[in-house]
Design a protein around this motif. Sequence first.
Motif, short mmCIF file in Angstrom:
data_model
loop_
_atom_site.label_atom_id
_atom_site.label_comp_id
_atom_site.label_asym_id
_atom_site.label_seq_id
_atom_site.Cartn_x
_atom_site.Cartn_y
_atom_site.Cartn_z
N VAL A 1 56.29 26.35 21.94
CA VAL A 1 56.13 25.31 20.92
C VAL A 1 57.38 24.43 20.94
CG1 VAL A 1 55.86 24.86 18.46
CG2 VAL A 1 54.69 26.81 19.50
N PRO A 2 57.23 23.12 21.16
CA PRO A 2 58.42 22.26 21.29
C PRO A 2 59.09 21.92 19.96
CG PRO A 2 56.44 20.94 21.49
CD PRO A 2 55.99 22.38 21.40
N LEU A 3 60.42 21.89 19.99
CA LEU A 3 61.18 21.28 18.92
C LEU A 3 61.23 19.77 19.17
CD1 LEU A 3 62.18 24.36 18.89
CD2 LEU A 3 64.17 23.46 17.67
N ASN A 4 61.89 19.04 18.30
CA ASN A 4 61.93 17.58 18.39
C ASN A 4 63.35 17.06 18.61
OD1 ASN A 4 59.03 17.21 17.58
ND2 ASN A 4 59.80 18.15 15.70
N ILE A 5 63.48 16.04 19.46
CA ILE A 5 64.75 15.38 19.72
C ILE A 5 64.65 13.97 19.17
CG2 ILE A 5 66.43 14.71 21.47
CD1 ILE A 5 64.54 16.69 23.27
N ILE A 6 65.66 13.55 18.43
CA ILE A 6 65.64 12.24 17.78
C ILE A 6 66.80 11.39 18.30
CG2 ILE A 6 65.67 11.01 15.57
CD1 ILE A 6 64.80 13.89 14.40
N PHE A 7 66.46 10.25 18.90
CA PHE A 7 67.44 9.26 19.34
C PHE A 7 67.18 7.99 18.53
CE2 PHE A 7 68.31 11.49 23.42
CZ PHE A 7 69.68 11.27 23.51
N GLY A 8 68.00 7.71 17.54
CA GLY A 8 67.77 6.53 16.72
C GLY A 8 66.41 6.63 16.03
N GLU A 9 65.54 5.67 16.31
CA GLU A 9 64.21 5.67 15.70
C GLU A 9 63.17 6.35 16.58
OE1 GLU A 9 63.26 1.66 14.75
OE2 GLU A 9 64.81 1.47 13.20
N GLN A 10 63.58 6.81 17.77
CA GLN A 10 62.65 7.44 18.70
C GLN A 10 62.69 8.96 18.56
OE1 GLN A 10 60.48 5.83 20.84
NE2 GLN A 10 61.15 3.99 19.74
N GLN A 11 61.53 9.57 18.51
CA GLN A 11 61.43 11.03 18.45
C GLN A 11 60.62 11.53 19.64
OE1 GLN A 11 61.00 13.21 14.66
NE2 GLN A 11 59.10 14.06 15.47
N TYR A 12 61.09 12.61 20.26
CA TYR A 12 60.45 13.15 21.45
C TYR A 12 60.19 14.64 21.29
CZ TYR A 12 62.74 8.96 23.40
OH TYR A 12 63.18 7.68 23.64
N LYS A 13 59.08 15.10 21.88
CA LYS A 13 58.80 16.52 21.96
C LYS A 13 59.61 17.11 23.11
CE LYS A 13 55.61 17.01 18.72
NZ LYS A 13 55.81 17.87 17.53
N ASP A 14 60.44 18.09 22.81
CA ASP A 14 61.33 18.69 23.79
C ASP A 14 60.55 19.25 24.97
OD1 ASP A 14 63.53 19.87 25.04
OD2 ASP A 14 63.46 21.66 23.77
#
Length: 288
Positions: free
Chosen positions: A29-42
């Motif tokens: 199950v992926p955690l989330n990475i946040i760069f500024g306003e962008q969020q990504y599934k690890d």
Amino acid sequence: MVQNKVALISDSTCDIPWEWRNKYDIAVVPLNIIFGEQQYKDGIELTADQFYQMLPGTKYFPSTSQPSPNDFLMAYQAAARKGYEEALVITISSAMSGTINSAREAAAVSPIPVRVMDGKNNSMGLGWQVIAAARAREAGGDGPAMLKVAERVRDNMVYFISLDTLEFIAKGGRIGSATKFLESIIKIKPLISVNSKTGSVVPSIPAHSRHNAIEGLYKEFFNHIDTHLPMHITVLHNSALEEAQALAERVKAEYSPVELFISTTSPILGTHTGPRALALCGYALADQ
């Protein structure tokens, strides 16, 4: 239909190689990475290689967030559709993340019974536990047997990390008792470890140069693992492959572990440890 009835689930900080995830049918199950306003599934929307390429040039300091209960519920539902009748979930340390709370909340509404275990670690400190549980399952073990094996590996885990900078782990707020070293070692190379009993990060002996930092990492790791027993070891790195390869060759030549491989640390952990971090992670048990 699956032959074994126990699904095995972890989160994306486990750093288990993809070939082993596929071989042992380990759901992640992926955690989330946040760069500024962008969020990504690890590991899904942003790979480790992509993350470490972005990190030096970004104007945003990355942050992370745990999976939602619904993320875990979807994993439980997928396991049920595969024919699994129960699930064992092993998560990143509760001292480092609230991920375990999402897993537990989802377990309350899961279509199959779920056991949730606190891995009290991260990266392959978590991954080795999951792999041990998978191998116990392959050998015919049921849920309690898988849990027992994973707990034994967890309690014998040794994990040391050499940081090239303290900036990221300080900004991430995940260094716990290591904060007392912030002012005194900000200009040198910190060495930290994960306490397998508390699941928290603790400081070890820092160094004044990159060379001495790697030497300190090597010495401390092998001072804490029983080298007389079969060892399972991972060399981890944050975009420092050549140094990781040299470290792995040295480990192989001097100690001949039964298992040894190199892996890139997940972006979730790289957010806190920063570029060029190196780590040694593993355990030694007579019958594992």
